[in-house]
Design an enzyme around this catalytic site. Sequence first.
Site, PDB file in Angstrom:
ATOM      1  N   TRP A 136      26.445  -9.642 -36.286  1.00 56.94           N
ATOM      2  CA  TRP A 136      26.449  -8.456 -37.140  1.00 56.94           C
ATOM      3  C   TRP A 136      26.873  -7.234 -36.322  1.00 56.94           C
ATOM      4  CZ3 TRP A 136      23.425  -4.363 -35.685  1.00 56.94           C
ATOM      5  CH2 TRP A 136      22.332  -4.613 -34.844  1.00 56.94           C
ATOM      6  N   HIS A 159      22.095  -2.410 -30.874  1.00 55.03           N
ATOM      7  CA  HIS A 159      20.770  -1.998 -31.351  1.00 55.03           C
ATOM      8  C   HIS A 159      20.611  -0.482 -31.346  1.00 55.03           C
ATOM      9  CE1 HIS A 159      19.223  -6.204 -29.916  1.00 55.03           C
ATOM     10  NE2 HIS A 159      20.109  -6.267 -30.891  1.00 55.03           N
ATOM     11  N   GLU A 207      16.454 -10.024 -30.499  1.00 53.26           N
ATOM     12  CA  GLU A 207      15.520 -10.000 -29.385  1.00 53.26           C
ATOM     13  C   GLU A 207      14.797 -11.342 -29.246  1.00 53.26           C
ATOM     14  OE1 GLU A 207      15.992  -7.688 -27.527  1.00 53.26           O
ATOM     15  OE2 GLU A 207      15.961  -5.698 -28.433  1.00 53.26           O
TER      16      GLU A 207
END
Length: 385
Positions: free
Chosen positions: A80, A167, A250
């Site tokens: 993504w 992130h 993660e």
Amino acid sequence: MAADMNKCSPAPPPADIAAHDRSAVASAIKPNMKKQQHEEEGDEEWLRYLEPSKLEVFDQLEPWAEANVLPLLKPVEAAWQPSDMLPDPAMLGADGFHAACSELRARASGIPDAHLVCLVGNMVTEEALPTYQSIPNRFEGVRDLTGDSATAWARWIRGWSAEENRHGDVLNRYLFLSGRVDMRRVEGTVHRLIQSGMVMNAARSPYHGFIYVAFQERATSISHGNTARLAGEHGDAALARVCGAIASDEKRHEAAYTRVVGKLFEVDPDGAVRALAYMMRRRITMPASLMDDGCHAPSGDLFAEYAAVAQQAGVYRASDYRGIVEHLIKQWRVEELGDGLSGEGRRAQEYVCMQRGFSSGAASYRSRIYRTFVVYDSECTTCCM
């Protein structure tokens, strides 16, 4: 948490907390860096891990890493990207983008201030990626010596960094579009954190380093996962999706580092358990412990307040720390170690196993931070948020 909250207005501490107690808590957050550096350089316990016999282990494990660690990275085509998660003007057009942003802001308005503080703290942490990429590149025996090395270890470091890079990007973009934070102050906090670096024990040892990152990846997975759950409960599906995607990443990264340490326990149980005990004795310091918004005294006050809000909001709690310790002890089968341990190794095993249930003092440390600071519902104490 409105965008016009530009004043530095830390909340007053409780009246029943003496000044010297507050000072002790602050000093516990941000240790004397020069003293720590000198102690590290003269610490024979971890410097032994830089001997050729220890570093050769990683040369021997490279084919194993190729087969068991690198597959945990996703191909770029399957990964993504931030534009998949949030409104993209190139795809939606001007009117569609405006409507999507209005909807995002409406949903973001329902997120409680305390949860938004945690989100800002998580974003600031993630945005300090340049520091984190430099960490494994200090691990002797596995670092990327050329910048484009073809070793399995070097390719993992670059691939892991590439996945982590998304992130901070997506959280930054969400917070910008939400209109709920003073982005310039947040960006200044990121700037200062990267300038300050991070505190890490035995920073050149791959044994200690992989243990540290295994812990951190599990901690960040829990934190982002809890944020996703709380966002969903407050009706923000976009934020829940963002944080859920980060937590999933993660979790894969945690699996990789946990495998590496698990393999070390298999091939060198004595060295692995002594390294684990070393890290547990010194506590796992959070990577953003040097967070500074320019408004707080240079004693760790900002990170202390962030930790207090995270505890109160249920984003990351003392019980999560204890759970991580217990999980990793079980995952690495520390209690089952038998043959092959030296006397020092057995003492390290006993010490580590005793941490189940009370986590080497870290839980009381976090609880002490929480008790020391007051968090107001509408003024979450940090001027960057």
